[in-house]
Design a protein around this motif. Structure first.
Motif, PDB file in Angstrom:
ATOM      1  N   LEU A   1      -8.006  -4.455  -4.271  1.00  0.00           N
ATOM      2  CA  LEU A   1      -8.794  -4.924  -3.120  1.00  0.00           C
ATOM      3  C   LEU A   1      -9.809  -5.986  -3.553  1.00  0.00           C
ATOM      4  CD1 LEU A   1      -9.358  -1.562  -1.242  1.00  0.00           C
ATOM      5  CD2 LEU A   1      -8.239  -3.589  -0.300  1.00  0.00           C
ATOM      6  N   GLU A   2     -10.321  -5.853  -4.767  1.00  0.00           N
ATOM      7  CA  GLU A   2     -11.299  -6.833  -5.233  1.00  0.00           C
ATOM      8  C   GLU A   2     -10.625  -8.121  -5.679  1.00  0.00           C
ATOM      9  OE1 GLU A   2     -14.622  -5.574  -7.317  1.00  0.00           O
ATOM     10  OE2 GLU A   2     -14.982  -4.152  -5.702  1.00  0.00           O
ATOM     11  N   LEU A   3      -9.521  -7.980  -6.394  1.00  0.00           N
ATOM     12  CA  LEU A   3      -8.820  -9.164  -6.919  1.00  0.00           C
ATOM     13  C   LEU A   3      -7.736  -9.604  -5.944  1.00  0.00           C
ATOM     14  CD1 LEU A   3      -8.164  -7.898 -10.591  1.00  0.00           C
ATOM     15  CD2 LEU A   3     -10.213  -8.990  -9.736  1.00  0.00           C
ATOM     16  N   LYS A   4      -7.934  -9.355  -4.681  1.00  0.00           N
ATOM     17  CA  LYS A   4      -6.843  -9.457  -3.702  1.00  0.00           C
ATOM     18  C   LYS A   4      -6.200 -10.840  -3.618  1.00  0.00           C
ATOM     19  CE  LYS A   4     -10.039 -10.224   0.149  1.00  0.00           C
ATOM     20  NZ  LYS A   4     -11.259 -10.232  -0.686  1.00  0.00           N
ATOM     21  N   SER A   5      -6.940 -11.875  -4.017  1.00  0.00           N
ATOM     22  CA  SER A   5      -6.360 -13.204  -3.876  1.00  0.00           C
ATOM     23  C   SER A   5      -5.323 -13.492  -4.954  1.00  0.00           C
ATOM     24  CB  SER A   5      -7.464 -14.264  -3.916  1.00  0.00           C
ATOM     25  OG  SER A   5      -8.171 -14.158  -5.127  1.00  0.00           O
TER      26      SER A   5
ATOM     27  N   TRP B   1      -8.946 -12.277 -14.558  1.00  0.00           N
ATOM     28  CA  TRP B   1      -8.509 -11.561 -13.344  1.00  0.00           C
ATOM     29  C   TRP B   1      -7.008 -11.754 -13.119  1.00  0.00           C
ATOM     30  CZ3 TRP B   1     -12.715 -14.592 -10.248  1.00  0.00           C
ATOM     31  CH2 TRP B   1     -13.987 -14.172 -10.679  1.00  0.00           C
ATOM     32  N   GLN B   2      -6.569 -12.999 -13.293  1.00  0.00           N
ATOM     33  CA  GLN B   2      -5.143 -13.281 -13.053  1.00  0.00           C
ATOM     34  C   GLN B   2      -4.276 -12.430 -13.967  1.00  0.00           C
ATOM     35  OE1 GLN B   2      -5.037 -17.477 -13.802  1.00  0.00           O
ATOM     36  NE2 GLN B   2      -5.235 -18.022 -11.651  1.00  0.00           N
TER      37      GLN B   2
ATOM     38  N   LEU C   1      -0.798  -8.835  -5.586  1.00  0.00           N
ATOM     39  CA  LEU C   1      -1.632  -7.629  -5.564  1.00  0.00           C
ATOM     40  C   LEU C   1      -1.708  -6.975  -4.198  1.00  0.00           C
ATOM     41  CD1 LEU C   1      -4.803  -7.834  -7.825  1.00  0.00           C
ATOM     42  CD2 LEU C   1      -2.825  -6.351  -7.982  1.00  0.00           C
ATOM     43  N   ASP C   2      -1.733  -7.795  -3.165  1.00  0.00           N
ATOM     44  CA  ASP C   2      -1.856  -7.203  -1.835  1.00  0.00           C
ATOM     45  C   ASP C   2      -0.624  -6.353  -1.509  1.00  0.00           C
ATOM     46  OD1 ASP C   2      -3.739  -7.166   0.462  1.00  0.00           O
ATOM     47  OD2 ASP C   2      -1.929  -7.797   1.539  1.00  0.00           O
ATOM     48  N   ALA C   3       0.545  -6.882  -1.852  1.00  0.00           N
ATOM     49  CA  ALA C   3       1.780  -6.129  -1.592  1.00  0.00           C
ATOM     50  C   ALA C   3       1.807  -4.849  -2.428  1.00  0.00           C
ATOM     51  CB  ALA C   3       2.983  -7.007  -1.916  1.00  0.00           C
ATOM     52  N   SER C   4       1.387  -4.975  -3.687  1.00  0.00           N
ATOM     53  CA  SER C   4       1.350  -3.784  -4.546  1.00  0.00           C
ATOM     54  C   SER C   4       0.340  -2.772  -4.008  1.00  0.00           C
ATOM     55  CB  SER C   4       0.954  -4.171  -5.975  1.00  0.00           C
ATOM     56  OG  SER C   4       1.985  -4.902  -6.570  1.00  0.00           O
ATOM     57  N   GLY C   5      -0.792  -3.289  -3.563  1.00  0.00           N
ATOM     58  CA  GLY C   5      -1.824  -2.416  -3.008  1.00  0.00           C
ATOM     59  C   GLY C   5      -1.313  -1.656  -1.802  1.00  0.00           C
ATOM     60  N   ARG C   6      -0.548  -2.317  -0.982  1.00  0.00           N
ATOM     61  CA  ARG C   6      -0.029  -1.644   0.212  1.00  0.00           C
ATOM     62  C   ARG C   6       0.934  -0.516  -0.157  1.00  0.00           C
ATOM     63  NH1 ARG C   6       3.280  -0.331   3.786  1.00  0.00           N
ATOM     64  NH2 ARG C   6       2.779  -0.405   6.019  1.00  0.00           N
ATOM     65  N   ARG C   7       1.791  -0.802  -1.119  1.00  0.00           N
ATOM     66  CA  ARG C   7       2.737   0.236  -1.538  1.00  0.00           C
ATOM     67  C   ARG C   7       1.994   1.426  -2.146  1.00  0.00           C
ATOM     68  NH1 ARG C   7       6.526  -0.903  -5.444  1.00  0.00           N
ATOM     69  NH2 ARG C   7       5.446  -2.747  -6.171  1.00  0.00           N
ATOM     70  N   ALA C   8       0.942   1.113  -2.880  1.00  0.00           N
ATOM     71  CA  ALA C   8       0.157   2.195  -3.493  1.00  0.00           C
ATOM     72  C   ALA C   8      -0.581   3.003  -2.425  1.00  0.00           C
ATOM     73  CB  ALA C   8      -0.835   1.603  -4.485  1.00  0.00           C
ATOM     74  N   ALA C   9      -1.106   2.306  -1.420  1.00  0.00           N
ATOM     75  CA  ALA C   9      -1.817   3.012  -0.344  1.00  0.00           C
ATOM     76  C   ALA C   9      -0.851   3.928   0.400  1.00  0.00           C
ATOM     77  CB  ALA C   9      -2.455   1.991   0.606  1.00  0.00           C
ATOM     78  N   GLU C  10       0.358   3.450   0.595  1.00  0.00           N
ATOM     79  CA  GLU C  10       1.364   4.269   1.282  1.00  0.00           C
ATOM     80  C   GLU C  10       1.694   5.509   0.433  1.00  0.00           C
ATOM     81  OE1 GLU C  10       4.944   2.174   2.179  1.00  0.00           O
ATOM     82  OE2 GLU C  10       5.715   3.793   3.461  1.00  0.00           O
ATOM     83  N   TRP C  11       1.840   5.266  -0.885  1.00  0.00           N
ATOM     84  CA  TRP C  11       2.127   6.388  -1.801  1.00  0.00           C
ATOM     85  C   TRP C  11       1.003   7.427  -1.734  1.00  0.00           C
ATOM     86  CZ3 TRP C  11      -0.385   8.392  -6.123  1.00  0.00           C
ATOM     87  CH2 TRP C  11       0.362   9.222  -6.964  1.00  0.00           C
ATOM     88  N   LEU C  12      -0.216   6.924  -1.705  1.00  0.00           N
ATOM     89  CA  LEU C  12      -1.378   7.814  -1.678  1.00  0.00           C
ATOM     90  C   LEU C  12      -1.460   8.551  -0.332  1.00  0.00           C
ATOM     91  CD1 LEU C  12      -3.507   8.463  -3.775  1.00  0.00           C
ATOM     92  CD2 LEU C  12      -4.873   6.551  -2.931  1.00  0.00           C
TER      93      LEU C  12
END
Lengths: 437, 196
Positions: A177-181, A137-138, A185-196
């Motif tokens: 979201l699954e590997l959030k820890s 996962w890491q 990843l959380d920061a990347s996820g946020r940027r991706a959600a904003e892009w989407l």
């Protein structure tokens, strides 16, 4: 009257050689001492009684705590061995890679003093299955972060079909979201959600192009955005996410399924499962009642594609243009996800058995897509008898992860869907498949 | 009447079986080292019942099979270190002892030892209910009440039928200590059961 080999106060009330009685009774007396003690036994009633009492005791002990039959452990051990082999293979590859690096360093710089450090660095310790998964996962998380675009989109230009960028970004968000820890990843996820979210237009449509793949962008992108908002209640993207969900409900066909835009009356399972999951997620986020009606209508259509053996067809029951394993796995998982009561239905059990059989019967590696849905559905069912299949499939997936080089942490784009999804698709699906919370 | 020891009477051909099994084990380990998983499965099949019962009698009633599985996996992991000069069963039970010690340590560290022991006691009681023979029940209780270090020795000698030398190698203690432990254990049992 005590004999010459007897003394007062001995535990056995008598003979100095009685301590040998136990060893003799159990055959533990050394061969050299045996004849002498046997001669003694013929003369000493005390030792004879000692031997008899120890024999009776040992026989009683064996009767009181007897060997009992146990279940055959071979299959369980074999599964564990498969995981160990994966670990060993990864370790070997790492050693080869590190040795090559070390050789280059030594050749170029002539720094002999580096060698012990490198050896320490590549030494492979004994690892548990949990450690292997954790590292997988890491490394997947690190790789995903490394390929995110500066604007937040999660795709690789030039890899796969460019029209699926929203869907790919959605898959990567779901993985994040699954590997959030995992760090970053959380920061990347946020940027991706904003892009989407910025790609959701006024009508709720995700992506601006009209092309056959758009329903995947809508379904996967919508699901990812909705799930992101559910997990991040303060997210500013909630409105965009619900708009995308409304669009999904609005374009549902009369029959209840979803299809490609140029074939509106030909709903198919492959597109429908993502729309249903997105609608289900929208309801958790406060979606309107009419969305719920669309969800149940869609679910009824999905169920209509299942045949009596538990296999789901592509457009209708028994319609299998490219086999039934992946279709059954994705449909079953979708059904279990949106309707918790489906777990109690006998049809569900039938389909679970088909999924397991499909995995066991296939001599080829399943696609990441099929593997993800199969693992999720079998795991969700939670039946113990699926453990063997799950363990085997997960081990094979873990063994396919890149462990060296530029692509380390990713999964190779080696299945039929990778032609359009590339490594981002492969890595997001595989990482989610082997992830266990 | 005392011409034959119990071991010779009841398990007269055990040495021969041991030799045969030992050579099979050595051959299968060599094949397993070369990547033959079927050979390793054969080893598992040959030893699984004895190993599960070993853990069960030590007190791991609920998860004796898990511990046996863990032992076999460690054996697989260490297969390259195994030397054919050592008897395979010695190697197997040395690893099994380590698995058991790790298990006890883990239980203690997690401070769930008490709950674990309570559970074990409950399960033992359940087994006892099935056993209607008062004498056997008393023997069982007496064996179970032995301290761990004596019980392990009794298990290896009485139930697994190892000699002192092998037990010394498995436990990693001097031969004399094995003998004194075993004698102490058996005398304790005899004393406790003398009224029966």
């Amino acid at each position: 009257m005590k004999g010459p080999f007897q003394r007062e106060g001995d535990v056995s009330d008598g003979c100095v050689r009685s301590s040998e009685a136990l060893d003799w009774a159990l055959g533990l007396l050394p061969d050299a001492m045996r004849p002498d003690y046997e001669r003694h036994l013929r003369e000493c009633a005390i030792c004879g009684a000692e031997v008899e009492s120890y024999r009776a005791l040992v026989e009683g002990m064996r009767l009181a705590l007897p060997d009992r039959p146990c279940r055959d452990l071979v299959d369980r051990v074999r599964e564990g061995v498969a995981v160990l082999r994966c670990q060993e293979e990864r370790g070997r590859r790492r050693v080869v890679w590190a040795s090559a690096v070390a050789a280059v360093l030594l050749a170029v710089a002539g720094i002999g003093g580096l060698m012990p450090h490198l050896r320490r660095g590549v030494k492979e310790g004994v690892e548990t299955e949990g450690t292997v998964r954790r590292r997988a996962w890491q490394e997947a998380a690190r790789w995903l972060c490394s390929v995110q675009q500066p604007d937040g989109g999660w795709y690789r230009p030039g890899e796969g079909a460019g029209e699926y960028r929203e869907a790919l970004t959605g898959l990567a968000i779901l993985a994040a979201l699954e590997l959030k820890s995992e760090p970053g990843l959380d920061a990347s996820g946020r940027r991706a959600a904003e892009w989407l979210a910025n790609r959701v237009d006024e009508e709720g449509k995700i992506g601006s192009l009209h092309f056959p793949g758009q329903p995947y962008n809508q379904g996967i992108g919508g699901l990812a955005l909705l799930r992101w908002c559910e997990r991040h209640p303060d997210s500013p993207f909630r409105e965009a996410a619900l708009r995308a969900a409304r669009r999904i409900a609005a374009v549902q066909t009369e029959s209840g399924g979803w299809g490609y835009e140029d074939q509106p009356e030909e709903p198919n399972v492959s597109v429908t499962v993502w729309q249903l999951q997105a609608l289900h997620q929208a309801l958790a986020l406060g979606g309107e009642e009419w969305m719920e009606r669309a969800l149940w209508k869609g679910l009824r259509w999905l169920r209509s594609t299942r045949n009596r053996e538990g296999r789901y067809g592509y457009r209708r029951a028994d319609d299998f243009p490219v086999g039934s394993d992946a279709l059954t796995a994705m449909s079953l998982y979708c059904e279990m996800e949106v309707d918790a009561e489906s777990l109690a239905r006998s049809e569900t059990r039938l389909s679970l058995d088909r999924v397991q059989e499909g995995l066991a019967a296939s001599d080829r590696e399943p696609s990441y897509y099929a593997a993800y849905f199969a693992i999720r559905s079998l795991r969700k069912a939670g039946h113990r008898e699926f453990e063997k299949t799950l363990g085997h499939l997960e081990s094979r997936l873990l063994a396919r992860q890149e462990t060296v080089g530029r692509e380390r942490g990713s999964w190779p784009a080696s299945d039929v869907y990778a032609r359009v999804g590339g490594r981002v698709y492969a890595t997001a699906m595989a990482a989610m498949a082997v992830y266990t919370p | 009447m005392h011409g034959l020891s119990l071991r010779a009477m009841v398990f007269g051909d055990k040495n021969r079986r041991d030799r045969e099994q030992g050579s099979e084990d050595a051959a299968d380990m060599a094949r397993a080292r070369a990547g033959d998983e079927a050979a390793f499965s054969a080893i598992v099949r040959r030893h699984q019942t004895a190993l599960v019962n070993f853990f069960r009698r030590l007190g791991a009633l609920p998860d004796a099979e898990d511990l046996a599985q863990e032992t076999f996996l460690r054996i697989f992991r260490y297969r390259l270190r195994y030397r054919e000069s050592a008897r395979f069963s010695t190697f197997l039970y040395t690893v099994a002892r380590h698995v058991w010690v790790d298990r006890l340590r883990k239980e203690r560290r997690a401070e769930t030892g008490r709950a674990f022991l309570t559970q074990r006691a409950e399960e033992r009681r359940e087994e006892r209910r099935e056993n209607r023979d008062a004498r056997l029940e008393a023997i069982r209780r007496a064996v179970e009440d032995l301290p761990d270090y004596l019980r392990m020795t009794v298990e290896l000698i009485v139930y697994q039928e190892f000699d002192y030398e092998t037990v010394a190698r498995i436990l990693g203690i001097p031969l004399g200590t094995v003998k004194s432990r075993f004698h102490e254990a058996m005398q304790r049992l005899k004393r406790r059961l003398s009224g029966l």
